[in-house]
Design an enzyme around this catalytic site. Structure first.
Site, PDB file in Angstrom:
ATOM      1  N   ALA A 150      30.000 -13.038 -54.658  1.00  0.00           N
ATOM      2  CA  ALA A 150      28.575 -13.135 -54.991  1.00  0.00           C
ATOM      3  C   ALA A 150      27.854 -14.113 -54.060  1.00  0.00           C
ATOM      4  CB  ALA A 150      28.431 -13.589 -56.445  1.00  0.00           C
ATOM      5  N   PRO A 151      26.551 -13.940 -53.910  1.00  0.00           N
ATOM      6  CA  PRO A 151      25.754 -14.820 -53.037  1.00  0.00           C
ATOM      7  C   PRO A 151      25.111 -15.974 -53.809  1.00  0.00           C
ATOM      8  CG  PRO A 151      24.416 -12.966 -53.683  1.00  0.00           C
ATOM      9  CD  PRO A 151      25.717 -12.846 -54.436  1.00  0.00           C
ATOM     10  N   TRP A 152      24.297 -16.760 -53.112  1.00  0.00           N
ATOM     11  CA  TRP A 152      23.753 -17.985 -53.702  1.00  0.00           C
ATOM     12  C   TRP A 152      22.346 -17.843 -54.259  1.00  0.00           C
ATOM     13  CZ3 TRP A 152      19.521 -18.033 -50.789  1.00  0.00           C
ATOM     14  CH2 TRP A 152      19.604 -17.664 -49.442  1.00  0.00           C
ATOM     15  N   LYS A 176      34.464 -14.752 -56.712  1.00  0.00           N
ATOM     16  CA  LYS A 176      34.215 -15.885 -55.816  1.00  0.00           C
ATOM     17  C   LYS A 176      32.709 -16.058 -55.670  1.00  0.00           C
ATOM     18  CE  LYS A 176      33.473 -16.497 -51.522  1.00  0.00           C
ATOM     19  NZ  LYS A 176      32.543 -17.656 -51.585  1.00  0.00           N
ATOM     20  N   PRO A 177      32.154 -17.131 -56.256  1.00  0.00           N
ATOM     21  CA  PRO A 177      30.720 -17.390 -56.052  1.00  0.00           C
ATOM     22  C   PRO A 177      30.496 -17.936 -54.650  1.00  0.00           C
ATOM     23  CG  PRO A 177      31.705 -19.162 -57.348  1.00  0.00           C
ATOM     24  CD  PRO A 177      32.821 -18.180 -57.045  1.00  0.00           C
ATOM     25  N   SER A 178      29.249 -18.062 -54.249  1.00  0.00           N
ATOM     26  CA  SER A 178      28.960 -18.765 -52.999  1.00  0.00           C
ATOM     27  C   SER A 178      29.460 -20.193 -53.119  1.00  0.00           C
ATOM     28  CB  SER A 178      27.453 -18.769 -52.746  1.00  0.00           C
ATOM     29  OG  SER A 178      27.144 -19.773 -51.802  1.00  0.00           O
ATOM     30  N   GLU A 179      30.030 -20.714 -52.051  1.00  0.00           N
ATOM     31  CA  GLU A 179      30.537 -22.097 -52.114  1.00  0.00           C
ATOM     32  C   GLU A 179      29.398 -23.096 -52.336  1.00  0.00           C
ATOM     33  OE1 GLU A 179      31.922 -23.622 -48.222  1.00  0.00           O
ATOM     34  OE2 GLU A 179      31.181 -21.727 -47.440  1.00  0.00           O
ATOM     35  N   SER A 230      25.068 -10.261 -47.666  1.00  0.00           N
ATOM     36  CA  SER A 230      24.371  -9.717 -46.501  1.00  0.00           C
ATOM     37  C   SER A 230      25.049  -8.441 -45.989  1.00  0.00           C
ATOM     38  CB  SER A 230      24.373 -10.761 -45.383  1.00  0.00           C
ATOM     39  OG  SER A 230      25.708 -11.027 -44.995  1.00  0.00           O
ATOM     40  N   GLU A 251      26.424  -4.290 -52.577  1.00  0.00           N
ATOM     41  CA  GLU A 251      24.978  -4.516 -52.783  1.00  0.00           C
ATOM     42  C   GLU A 251      24.540  -5.443 -51.665  1.00  0.00           C
ATOM     43  OE1 GLU A 251      23.172  -3.132 -54.962  1.00  0.00           O
ATOM     44  OE2 GLU A 251      24.576  -2.454 -56.491  1.00  0.00           O
ATOM     45  N   CYS A 285      16.686 -10.171 -52.670  1.00  0.00           N
ATOM     46  CA  CYS A 285      16.950  -8.996 -51.818  1.00  0.00           C
ATOM     47  C   CYS A 285      15.920  -7.893 -52.016  1.00  0.00           C
ATOM     48  CB  CYS A 285      18.360  -8.481 -52.072  1.00  0.00           C
ATOM     49  SG  CYS A 285      18.690  -8.301 -53.823  1.00  0.00           S
ATOM     50  N   GLU A 385      15.908  -9.126 -42.228  1.00  0.00           N
ATOM     51  CA  GLU A 385      15.753  -9.894 -43.448  1.00  0.00           C
ATOM     52  C   GLU A 385      15.395 -11.349 -43.104  1.00  0.00           C
ATOM     53  OE1 GLU A 385      18.165  -9.351 -47.563  1.00  0.00           O
ATOM     54  OE2 GLU A 385      19.314  -9.941 -45.821  1.00  0.00           O
TER      55      GLU A 385
HETATM   56  P1  NDP Z   1      26.512 -13.733 -47.288  1.00  0.00           P
HETATM   57  O1  NDP Z   1      26.763 -12.314 -46.953  1.00  0.00           O
HETATM   58  O2  NDP Z   1      26.513 -14.738 -46.217  1.00  0.00           O
HETATM   59  O3  NDP Z   1      27.583 -14.241 -48.352  1.00  0.00           O
HETATM   60  C1  NDP Z   1      27.792 -13.547 -49.567  1.00  0.00           C
HETATM   61  C2  NDP Z   1      29.135 -13.932 -50.136  1.00  0.00           C
HETATM   62  O4  NDP Z   1      30.150 -13.438 -49.262  1.00  0.00           O
HETATM   63  C3  NDP Z   1      29.348 -15.441 -50.230  1.00  0.00           C
HETATM   64  O5  NDP Z   1      30.083 -15.723 -51.406  1.00  0.00           O
HETATM   65  C4  NDP Z   1      30.170 -15.731 -48.985  1.00  0.00           C
HETATM   66  O6  NDP Z   1      30.947 -16.895 -49.100  1.00  0.00           O
HETATM   67  C5  NDP Z   1      31.050 -14.482 -48.937  1.00  0.00           C
HETATM   68  N1  NDP Z   1      31.673 -14.202 -47.643  1.00  0.00           N
HETATM   69  C6  NDP Z   1      31.298 -14.609 -46.408  1.00  0.00           C
HETATM   70  N2  NDP Z   1      32.172 -14.134 -45.482  1.00  0.00           N
HETATM   71  C7  NDP Z   1      33.109 -13.409 -46.145  1.00  0.00           C
HETATM   72  C8  NDP Z   1      34.260 -12.673 -45.747  1.00  0.00           C
HETATM   73  N3  NDP Z   1      34.631 -12.557 -44.476  1.00  0.00           N
HETATM   74  N4  NDP Z   1      35.001 -12.053 -46.691  1.00  0.00           N
HETATM   75  C9  NDP Z   1      34.643 -12.132 -47.991  1.00  0.00           C
HETATM   76  N5  NDP Z   1      33.566 -12.828 -48.420  1.00  0.00           N
HETATM   77  C10 NDP Z   1      32.803 -13.450 -47.519  1.00  0.00           C
HETATM   78  O7  NDP Z   1      25.148 -13.733 -48.122  1.00  0.00           O
HETATM   79  P2  NDP Z   1      24.364 -14.978 -48.695  1.00  0.00           P
HETATM   80  O8  NDP Z   1      25.224 -15.751 -49.630  1.00  0.00           O
HETATM   81  O9  NDP Z   1      23.739 -15.656 -47.540  1.00  0.00           O
HETATM   82  O10 NDP Z   1      23.273 -14.248 -49.623  1.00  0.00           O
HETATM   83  C11 NDP Z   1      22.150 -13.676 -49.109  1.00  0.00           C
HETATM   84  C12 NDP Z   1      22.360 -12.183 -48.856  1.00  0.00           C
HETATM   85  O11 NDP Z   1      22.702 -11.512 -50.075  1.00  0.00           O
HETATM   86  C13 NDP Z   1      21.106 -11.515 -48.368  1.00  0.00           C
HETATM   87  O12 NDP Z   1      21.403 -10.647 -47.308  1.00  0.00           O
HETATM   88  C14 NDP Z   1      20.651 -10.705 -49.584  1.00  0.00           C
HETATM   89  O13 NDP Z   1      19.837  -9.616 -49.281  1.00  0.00           O
HETATM   90  C15 NDP Z   1      21.912 -10.322 -50.206  1.00  0.00           C
HETATM   91  N6  NDP Z   1      21.716  -9.992 -51.625  1.00  0.00           N
HETATM   92  C16 NDP Z   1      21.761  -8.681 -52.011  1.00  0.00           C
HETATM   93  C17 NDP Z   1      21.510  -8.321 -53.320  1.00  0.00           C
HETATM   94  C18 NDP Z   1      21.609  -6.893 -53.766  1.00  0.00           C
HETATM   95  O14 NDP Z   1      21.703  -6.675 -54.962  1.00  0.00           O
HETATM   96  N7  NDP Z   1      21.590  -5.927 -52.877  1.00  0.00           N
HETATM   97  C19 NDP Z   1      21.186  -9.319 -54.339  1.00  0.00           C
HETATM   98  C20 NDP Z   1      21.192 -10.667 -53.826  1.00  0.00           C
HETATM   99  C21 NDP Z   1      21.439 -10.975 -52.510  1.00  0.00           C
HETATM  100  P3  NDP Z   1      30.371 -18.363 -48.725  1.00  0.00           P
HETATM  101  O15 NDP Z   1      28.912 -18.233 -48.521  1.00  0.00           O
HETATM  102  O16 NDP Z   1      30.742 -19.177 -49.897  1.00  0.00           O
HETATM  103  O17 NDP Z   1      31.078 -18.766 -47.491  1.00  0.00           O
END
Ligand code: NDP
Length: 497
Positions: A150-152, A176-179, A230, A251, A285, A385
């Protein structure tokens, strides 16, 4: 070690991560450290997956009514502790407290109550003798252990959207939530256990995506991966999951268009654009990011949006009168600022905002509500974005042109069309390629209806009964009812005997 907060929840208990890496959890609106904790490593992911696997045996055999009852108790527990969740989500996310109170937390509680109801509503085709010689029936079965990431931006809502359909359908989960934002997700898992959901059904591992997330996606005992984040990371998650042929639910990012036709109520559209672009400081998003306005209304719309944006109260997140808090981090604020600066350098005009507000703390990740015009359709600020409080506004002439511009990005998560003419609005809802099209509004979501993308915004649905399609396997059971040894169709293959 004892000074650190335990940021892992495995088999129903909080524990420290096994890595030596220290995670600093910060309030991004002030830069203050809220807590620290040790990151998970591969051994914690293993332990969490084992715990989810062990819990699956029992949880998948509970009746829908039993799961529903536990989810209802969980909703009650969340309601009782809602103020704790509101304060924590606001502080860890840099969110205005009124958003956490009016949107994030009530949305999650409603989701829990909704999935309590639909746990008892697994649908399928009627059992029947479709071949004449057999009774066919459908079983909907849980998939097993789900690995979710999940994202932050809405930490608790995103965790809920992943956890609830999965466990309501009888799966168990490692999330795994966002760190950056694990705190409310950990409290969510704790309250699930208090409500009686068995230990191990929900596990949380906290740490960086590139290590902990990657290990979870690769794990051989994880049966399905659901990811919100993302498009860039989603692509790599899908590629990794393909290695072990896991079901994937993605998503991803969005770049929602906001199309205003010349018969729209311009005041309603301007207010909708400000709310739709600034919700959660634009870190949404589905946020309105590209307003396409038919030429006769364009100047009036731009003027009114700027006026409303200038009145938005940016301030401390715990002040109930604050409209907009900070972004999630200084790094994210700098990304947004750099994108706006590049647009300005390329000839776009910043009508309002366009910088960090001078009256907020330097250590806070604040950015002003920003309106941009005169950007080119193919420019970065229109195509990519931003994930910040920035709206770009462009004019169009014909309806066809407006709709074509709306579809002209790689994304397709959400969109809105503004018109008082029902035929125009209906046509827009058909032509726009997105998982959700609002008519004369932008943003509202409800538990009963699906959320999910088209195109580079991913596939699969969160919320609603449609999400059960993601988290269940459909099995066809076909039973012979003739009891004949020699079945007619055997003659197609052999006639001996
Ligand atoms: P990221 O894609 O950077 O990160 C999302 C999650 O993926 C985090 O928990 C991150 O960990 C984890 N991650 C990063 N690299 C890997 C990997 N190689 N393998 C597995 N997991 C990994 O997105 P953000 O957290 O920056 O969130 C913003 C994004 O989320 C935007 O693009 C937004 O549009 C999208 N989003 C989409 C939604 C939807 O429903 N479509 C809803 C909400 C957001 P960590 O960050 O802890 O390192």
């Amino acid at each position: 070690m004892t000074d650190h907060q335990m940021l892992q929840s495995i088999a129903g208990s909080l524990r420290h991560g096994s890595s030596d890496d220290v995670l600093s959890i910060v309030d991004p609106s002030t830069g203050t450290e809220l807590t620290t904790g040790l990151s998970a490593n591969a051994s914690d992911v293993d332990a969490a997956v084992s715990s989810a696997r062990a819990a699956f045996a029992g949880w998948s055999r509970t009746t829908p009514a039993e799961r529903s009852e536990l989810l209802l108790r969980w909703a009650d527990e969340l309601s009782t502790r809602s103020e704790e969740f509101i304060a924590l989500e606001s502080r860890n996310g840099g969110k205005a407290i009124k958003l956490a109170r009016g949107f994030d937390i009530p949305g999650v509680i409603d989701n829990v109550a909704f999935f309590a109801a639909i746990a008892r509503n697994l649908e399928g085709k009627a059992t029947g003798e479709y071949s004449g010689d057999h009774t066919s029936s459908i079983r909907r079965e849980p998939i097993g252990v789900v690995g979710s990431i999940a994202p932050w931006n809405y930490p608790l809502q995103m965790a809920a959207w992943k956890i609830l359909p999965a466990i309501a359908a009888g799966n168990t989960i490692v999330l795994k939530p966002s760190e950056l934002t694990p705190l409310t997700t950990l409290l969510f898992a704790e309250t699930a256990v208090t409500a009686g959901i068995p230990a191990g059904v929900i596990n949380v591992v906290t740490g960086p995506g590139s290590t902990v997330g990657q290990t979870l996606v690769e794990h051989p005992d994880v049966n399905m991966v659901s990811f919100t984040g993302s498009t860039r990371v989603g692509r790599s998650v899908a590629a990794t999951a393909a290695g072990s042929v896991k079901r994937v639910h993605l998503e991803l990012g969005g770049k929602a268009p906001f199309v205003v036709f010349d018969d729209a109520d311009v005041e309603a559209a301007a207010r909708g654009a400000v709310a739709g672009s600034l919700i959660n400081a634009g870190q949404d998003c589905t946020a309105a990011t590209r307003a396409y306005v038919q030429r006769p209304l364009y100047d009036q719309f731009v003027e009114r949006v700027a006026e409303l944006m200038n009145g938005v109260r940016v301030g401390p997140t715990d002040d109930p009168s604050t409209d907009m808090g900070s972004l999630i981090s200084i790094a994210q604020r700098d990304n947004v600022a750099a994108m706006v600066d590049r647009a300005r350098d390329a000839g776009a005009k910043v009508v309002c905002g366009g910088g960090a507000p001078s009256d907020q703390p330097d250590a806070g990740a604040y950015y002003e509500p920003t309106l941009i015009v005169n950007a080119a359709q193919d420019s970065e600020i229109v195509q990519n974005e931003i994930f910040g409080p920035v709206l770009v506004c462009l004019p169009f002439d014909t309806d066809d042109e407006g709709l074509a511009l709306a579809n002209d990005t790689p994304y397709g998560l959400a969109a809105s069309a503004w018109s008082t003419n029902v035929f125009r609005a209906q046509r827009a809802s058909r032509e726009i390629q997105a998982g959700c099209v609002w008519i004369n509004d932008h943003i509202p979501i409800i538990s009963e209806m699906p959320h999910g993308g088209y195109k580079a915004s991913g596939f699969g649905k969160d919320m609603s009964t449609y999400s059960f399609d993601e988290y269940t396997n459909i099995k066809h059971v076909m039973s012979d009812i003739t009891s004949a040894a020699h079945k007619g169709w055997h003659d197609l293959i052999f006639t001996a005997g």
